[in-house]
Design a protein around this motif. Structure first.
Motif, PDB file in Angstrom:
ATOM      1  N   ALA A   1       0.839  -1.198   0.000  1.00 17.40           N
ATOM      2  CA  ALA A   1       0.000   0.000   0.000  1.00 17.40           C
ATOM      3  C   ALA A   1       0.873   1.246   0.000  1.00 17.40           C
ATOM      4  O   ALA A   1       1.960   1.252   0.599  1.00 17.40           O
ATOM      5  CB  ALA A   1      -0.926  -0.007   1.219  1.00 17.40           C
TER       6      ALA A   1
ATOM      7  N   THR B   1      -0.709   4.952  -0.596  1.00 13.71           N
ATOM      8  CA  THR B   1      -1.315   6.252  -0.380  1.00 13.71           C
ATOM      9  C   THR B   1      -2.699   6.118   0.246  1.00 13.71           C
ATOM     10  O   THR B   1      -3.443   5.166  -0.043  1.00 13.71           O
ATOM     11  CB  THR B   1      -1.425   7.022  -1.709  1.00 13.71           C
ATOM     12  OG1 THR B   1      -2.180   8.226  -1.521  1.00 13.71           O
ATOM     13  CG2 THR B   1      -2.123   6.189  -2.781  1.00 13.71           C
TER      14      THR B   1
ATOM     15  N   GLU C   1      -5.088   7.887  -0.529  1.00 15.32           N
ATOM     16  CA  GLU C   1      -6.073   8.089  -1.596  1.00 15.32           C
ATOM     17  C   GLU C   1      -6.719   6.778  -2.024  1.00 15.32           C
ATOM     18  O   GLU C   1      -7.802   6.763  -2.581  1.00 15.32           O
ATOM     19  CB  GLU C   1      -5.416   8.763  -2.799  1.00 15.32           C
ATOM     20  CG  GLU C   1      -4.963  10.196  -2.529  1.00 15.32           C
ATOM     21  CD  GLU C   1      -4.254  10.809  -3.718  1.00 15.32           C
ATOM     22  OE1 GLU C   1      -4.164  10.135  -4.770  1.00 15.32           O
ATOM     23  OE2 GLU C   1      -3.783  11.951  -3.603  1.00 15.32           O
ATOM     24  N   ARG C   2      -6.042   5.666  -1.745  1.00 17.37           N
ATOM     25  CA  ARG C   2      -6.582   4.344  -2.096  1.00 17.37           C
ATOM     26  C   ARG C   2      -7.152   3.630  -0.873  1.00 17.37           C
ATOM     27  O   ARG C   2      -7.273   2.404  -0.874  1.00 17.37           O
ATOM     28  CB  ARG C   2      -5.486   3.481  -2.725  1.00 17.37           C
ATOM     29  CG  ARG C   2      -5.079   3.903  -4.129  1.00 17.37           C
ATOM     30  CD  ARG C   2      -4.134   2.869  -4.753  1.00 17.37           C
ATOM     31  NE  ARG C   2      -3.765   3.218  -6.103  1.00 17.37           N
ATOM     32  CZ  ARG C   2      -2.948   2.487  -6.870  1.00 17.37           C
ATOM     33  NH1 ARG C   2      -2.435   1.359  -6.393  1.00 17.37           N
ATOM     34  NH2 ARG C   2      -2.652   2.876  -8.099  1.00 17.37           N
ATOM     35  N   TRP C   3      -7.528   4.359   0.138  1.00 18.27           N
ATOM     36  CA  TRP C   3      -7.985   3.755   1.392  1.00 18.27           C
ATOM     37  C   TRP C   3      -9.088   2.726   1.164  1.00 18.27           C
ATOM     38  O   TRP C   3      -8.991   1.568   1.600  1.00 18.27           O
ATOM     39  CB  TRP C   3      -8.453   4.845   2.350  1.00 18.27           C
ATOM     40  CG  TRP C   3      -9.000   4.321   3.643  1.00 18.27           C
ATOM     41  CD1 TRP C   3     -10.306   4.224   4.012  1.00 18.27           C
ATOM     42  CD2 TRP C   3      -8.241   3.796   4.745  1.00 18.27           C
ATOM     43  NE1 TRP C   3     -10.415   3.681   5.271  1.00 18.27           N
ATOM     44  CE2 TRP C   3      -9.163   3.417   5.747  1.00 18.27           C
ATOM     45  CE3 TRP C   3      -6.888   3.628   4.976  1.00 18.27           C
ATOM     46  CZ2 TRP C   3      -8.761   2.870   6.954  1.00 18.27           C
ATOM     47  CZ3 TRP C   3      -6.480   3.083   6.190  1.00 18.27           C
ATOM     48  CH2 TRP C   3      -7.411   2.709   7.159  1.00 18.27           C
TER      49      TRP C   3
ATOM     50  N   ASP D   1      -9.924   1.216  -1.558  1.00 16.01           N
ATOM     51  CA  ASP D   1      -9.425   0.110  -2.377  1.00 16.01           C
ATOM     52  C   ASP D   1      -8.625  -0.874  -1.539  1.00 16.01           C
ATOM     53  O   ASP D   1      -8.747  -2.098  -1.703  1.00 16.01           O
ATOM     54  CB  ASP D   1      -8.541   0.640  -3.511  1.00 16.01           C
ATOM     55  CG  ASP D   1      -9.301   1.506  -4.491  1.00 16.01           C
ATOM     56  OD1 ASP D   1     -10.522   1.314  -4.629  1.00 16.01           O
ATOM     57  OD2 ASP D   1      -8.678   2.380  -5.120  1.00 16.01           O
TER      58      ASP D   1
ATOM     59  N   ASP E   1      -3.022  -3.451  -4.425  1.00 14.59           N
ATOM     60  CA  ASP E   1      -3.849  -2.767  -3.427  1.00 14.59           C
ATOM     61  C   ASP E   1      -5.100  -2.148  -4.025  1.00 14.59           C
ATOM     62  O   ASP E   1      -5.967  -1.668  -3.286  1.00 14.59           O
ATOM     63  CB  ASP E   1      -3.035  -1.713  -2.675  1.00 14.59           C
ATOM     64  CG  ASP E   1      -2.605  -0.545  -3.549  1.00 14.59           C
ATOM     65  OD1 ASP E   1      -2.652  -0.666  -4.785  1.00 14.59           O
ATOM     66  OD2 ASP E   1      -2.201   0.497  -2.987  1.00 14.59           O
ATOM     67  N   ASP E   2      -5.231  -2.138  -5.355  1.00 11.12           N
ATOM     68  CA  ASP E   2      -6.448  -1.641  -5.995  1.00 11.12           C
ATOM     69  C   ASP E   2      -7.134  -2.751  -6.782  1.00 11.12           C
ATOM     70  O   ASP E   2      -7.734  -2.520  -7.832  1.00 11.12           O
ATOM     71  CB  ASP E   2      -6.151  -0.445  -6.897  1.00 11.12           C
ATOM     72  CG  ASP E   2      -5.065  -0.712  -7.929  1.00 11.12           C
ATOM     73  OD1 ASP E   2      -4.458  -1.813  -7.883  1.00 11.12           O
ATOM     74  OD2 ASP E   2      -4.811   0.157  -8.779  1.00 11.12           O
TER      75      ASP E   2
ATOM     76  N   LYS F   1      -8.698  -2.441 -10.576  1.00  8.94           N
ATOM     77  CA  LYS F   1      -9.284  -1.125 -10.844  1.00  8.94           C
ATOM     78  C   LYS F   1      -8.372  -0.312 -11.759  1.00  8.94           C
ATOM     79  O   LYS F   1      -7.169  -0.203 -11.518  1.00  8.94           O
ATOM     80  CB  LYS F   1      -9.487  -0.391  -9.514  1.00  8.94           C
ATOM     81  CG  LYS F   1     -10.236   0.915  -9.607  1.00  8.94           C
ATOM     82  CD  LYS F   1     -10.459   1.445  -8.191  1.00  8.94           C
ATOM     83  CE  LYS F   1     -11.198   2.762  -8.194  1.00  8.94           C
ATOM     84  NZ  LYS F   1     -11.405   3.259  -6.811  1.00  8.94           N
TER      85      LYS F   1
ATOM     86  N   SER G   1      -7.985   3.412 -13.065  1.00  9.48           N
ATOM     87  CA  SER G   1      -8.443   4.785 -12.855  1.00  9.48           C
ATOM     88  C   SER G   1      -8.635   5.501 -14.186  1.00  9.48           C
ATOM     89  O   SER G   1      -8.103   5.089 -15.228  1.00  9.48           O
ATOM     90  CB  SER G   1      -7.430   5.553 -11.998  1.00  9.48           C
ATOM     91  OG  SER G   1      -6.215   5.712 -12.717  1.00  9.48           O
TER      92      SER G   1
END
Length: 344
Positions: A16, A18, A20-22, A24, A103-104, A231, A233
């Motif tokens: 992990a 950032t 910002e990807r919490w 995810d 992580d996404d 995912k 983006s």
């Protein structure tokens, strides 16, 4: 069919970066916790982000192994980047097998069970799966060729279907015997992604080739029933990212060739470039000729394939020139909590 009574000891590593990807990150962990064959543990390795690590520690402090396996939050003990993060997870892993999940991404419930089924043969040292894109923008852009889905970390058109032997697995959906790292060392830093630099890759390719050299009888498999959903983006669905990632892939391939030789380092890429991509261009042009009622964007897809080839080639040539000017520095020795660079 898979044996529902099959169980192997798996540690799952999720790196992990950032906050910002919490959401995810939580979804990735939940998908591991929901496996039909439970993981022994999930290792969340945080890449030099203390705020994120503290938040994840608080989140999983009260989680018990009965909730679907232990969740351990670790700090990347090596230099910034994906390779050192994975090596940190490997060093801490307690399982007989180590699996990696982006992580996404989220794994389907039988993901680990299908990976585990591949290890019935003791020669099998790695098993990967199939990664499907989830386009945040609402769907695949008309111009984006399936032959280049590796740009967004997914399984691309041209890989053989089913359960097949391969040169290398794809890092975002892969597993290894723990003993594979004892034999070959860890992921090489200096090749894959590292912080905010170019979106490099190929660290799993270099490792798998090195593993084949260390253990000549080793077998590496992909089972496309072991599915994860990755995912993509909106930013990564743009042509600018496509071009940047293709160029970075060329740079990475030059480093792989420097590390393990161009013969093995480009073996699969030659088939891809001479068979898969020309067929993709022909398919796109055929869609144009057939006109309305067929898949839109055929000319754009054909053009994107040509642009992708030229850009990747340019990156490879630039990368090759750079490595000829001086030795590259990789950390690919035994997996320890911190990487010690070695020159190759």
């Amino acid at each position: 069919m898979i044996d529902r009574h099959l169980h192997r000891s798996f540690s799952v590593v999720v790196c992990a970066y950032t906050e910002e990807r919490w959401d995810d990150i939580l979804a990735a962990v939940d998908s591991v916790q929901g496996q039909s064959m439970p993981a022994t543990e999930t290792l969340l390795v945080v890449d030099h982000n203390e705020a994120l690590r503290a938040r994840l520690l608080a989140r999983y402090a009260s989680r018990s192994p009965a909730d679907g396996g232990e969740v351990r939050v670790l700090a990347n003990a090596g230099p910034r980047g994906l390779s050192a993060g994975r090596n940190t997870g490997i060093a801490a892993a307690r399982g007989e097998f180590v699996a990696f999940l982006d992580d996404d991404a989220v794994a389907e419930p039988d993901w680990l069970r299908y990976l585990a089924a591949g290890y019935g043969d003791p020669r099998v040292m790695a098993v990967g799966g199939r990664t499907l894109p989830v386009w945040v923008s609402g769907g695949r852009p008309d111009w984006f060729p399936e032959e280049f889905d590796w740009v967004v970390g997914c399984t691309y058109r041209g890989l053989p279907p089913g359960k097949v032997r391969v040169r290398n697995v794809l890092g975002g959906n892969a597993s290894f015997r723990r003993t594979a790292f004892d034999a070959a060392g860890g992921f090489a830093t200096g090749i894959g992604r590292g912080g905010d630099r170019r979106p490099l890759g190929c660290e799993e390719t270099e490792l798998c080739i090195r593993l084949g050299r260390a253990l000549p009888r080793a077998v590496l498999l992909i089972d496309d029933r072991a599915v994860i959903h990755h995912k993509v983006s909106a930013a990564r669905a743009r042509f600018g990212y496509f071009r940047e990632r293709a160029y970075a892939e060329g740079l990475s391939k030059a480093l792989v060739a420097r590390s393990v030789g161009a013969g093995k380092g480009l073996e699969s890429e030659r088939r891809y470039a001479t068979r898969v991509l020309p067929a993709g261009v022909a398919r796109g042009l055929r869609d144009v000729v057939r006109g309305r009622g067929r898949r839109r964007g055929g000319a754009a897809r054909a053009g994107a394939i040509v642009a992708g080839v030229l850009t990747t080639t340019a990156g490879y040539l630039v990368g090759s020139a750079r490595v000829r000017r001086g030795p590259a520095t990789f950390a690919s020795g035994p997996v320890t909590p911190a990487d010690t660079p070695v020159r190759v």
